[in-house]
Design a protein around this motif. Structure first.
Motif, PDB file in Angstrom:
ATOM      1  N   SER A   1      -7.861  -8.932   4.473  1.00 35.05           N
ATOM      2  CA  SER A   1      -7.992  -7.477   4.603  1.00 35.05           C
ATOM      3  C   SER A   1      -8.702  -6.889   3.393  1.00 35.05           C
ATOM      4  O   SER A   1      -9.537  -5.997   3.524  1.00 35.05           O
TER       5      SER A   1
ATOM      6  N   ASN B   1      -7.040  -9.630  11.210  1.00 40.44           N
ATOM      7  CA  ASN B   1      -7.360 -10.878  10.524  1.00 40.44           C
ATOM      8  C   ASN B   1      -7.126 -12.050  11.467  1.00 40.44           C
ATOM      9  O   ASN B   1      -6.005 -12.351  11.822  1.00 40.44           O
TER      10      ASN B   1
ATOM     11  N   THR C   1      -3.544   2.144   6.272  1.00 44.46           N
ATOM     12  CA  THR C   1      -4.811   1.778   5.637  1.00 44.46           C
ATOM     13  C   THR C   1      -5.161   2.679   4.465  1.00 44.46           C
ATOM     14  O   THR C   1      -5.519   2.196   3.391  1.00 44.46           O
TER      15      THR C   1
ATOM     16  N   TYR D   1      -4.908  -2.791   0.253  1.00 45.91           N
ATOM     17  CA  TYR D   1      -4.737  -4.086   0.904  1.00 45.91           C
ATOM     18  C   TYR D   1      -4.779  -5.250  -0.065  1.00 45.91           C
ATOM     19  O   TYR D   1      -5.006  -6.390   0.328  1.00 45.91           O
TER      20      TYR D   1
END
Length: 196
Positions: A62, A56, A25, A92
């Protein structure tokens, strides 16, 4: 100086293993998680909630989830979370034009009407007092189903927790997040503030 000093990433093996999620992330384990692990049950519960909220299940991408997080964090004033959210949006796949113009999402052509409805929801839900009303609901239901609205509110609520945690802690913002904050938010006055 943070209210509570973060512990080493190796302090709690279970937290360390769960926190690998953040390497994808953000590219690093957040100092907020390193502080939470002073009570490992909190760090582990938080990471698992984060994973569930950011999964998701519908059409909420995202990138959009991270932009929802940015709008929420901007509304509450948490500079730490603003930098993290914009960095994660970048990682993302948010479009460059959206990243460059996130402050103008209401009017900028880089944002669709569906994205505007989601981001307006984030803003309204993050205000005190809460400003979610029939107008926000009507706009949401034009573009999103109930499961997707639950996903969005999950992000907003998760960042409500994080905004309170990191602003109260004065969590030190990490170098990668600083770079993203300065690149995309600096032109509008973003700075580290107390998160040094």
């Amino acid at each position: 100086m943070p209210l509570v000093t973060p512990l080493s990433a190796d302090h709690d093996p279970e937290t360390r293993e769960l926190a690998e999620f953040f390497n994808e992330t953000l590219g690093f384990c957040p100092n907020s998680v390193l502080t939470m692990q002073r009570r490992p049950a909190i760090s582990k519960a938080f990471i698992n909630l984060n994973k569930a909220v950011m999964a998701n299940e519908g059409r909420v991408t995202s990138a959009l989830k991270r932009m929802i997080a940015w709008v929420s964090s901007n509304a509450t004033g948490c500079r730490y979370c603003q930098a993290h959210a914009i960095r994660a949006a970048e990682r993302y796949g948010a479009e460059q034009e959206q990243l460059d113009n996130i402050w103008e999402y209401k009017t900028h052509s880089a944002f669709s009407d569906a994205e505007r409805a989601a981001l307006d929801f984030s803003l309204a839900a993050s205000l005190i007092p809460n400003a979610v009303d029939d107008t926000i609901k009507t706009e949401l239901y034009k573009y999103w189903d109930e499961g997707e609205i639950v996903e969005m509110l999950g992000v907003i609520s998760l960042f409500g927790y994080l905004n309170r945690w990191n602003d109260s802690m004065g969590t030190m913002v990490e170098e990668g997040a600083i770079e993203s904050g300065e690149q995309y938010l600096g032109k509008h006055g973003w700075e580290k503030g107390k998160h040094v």
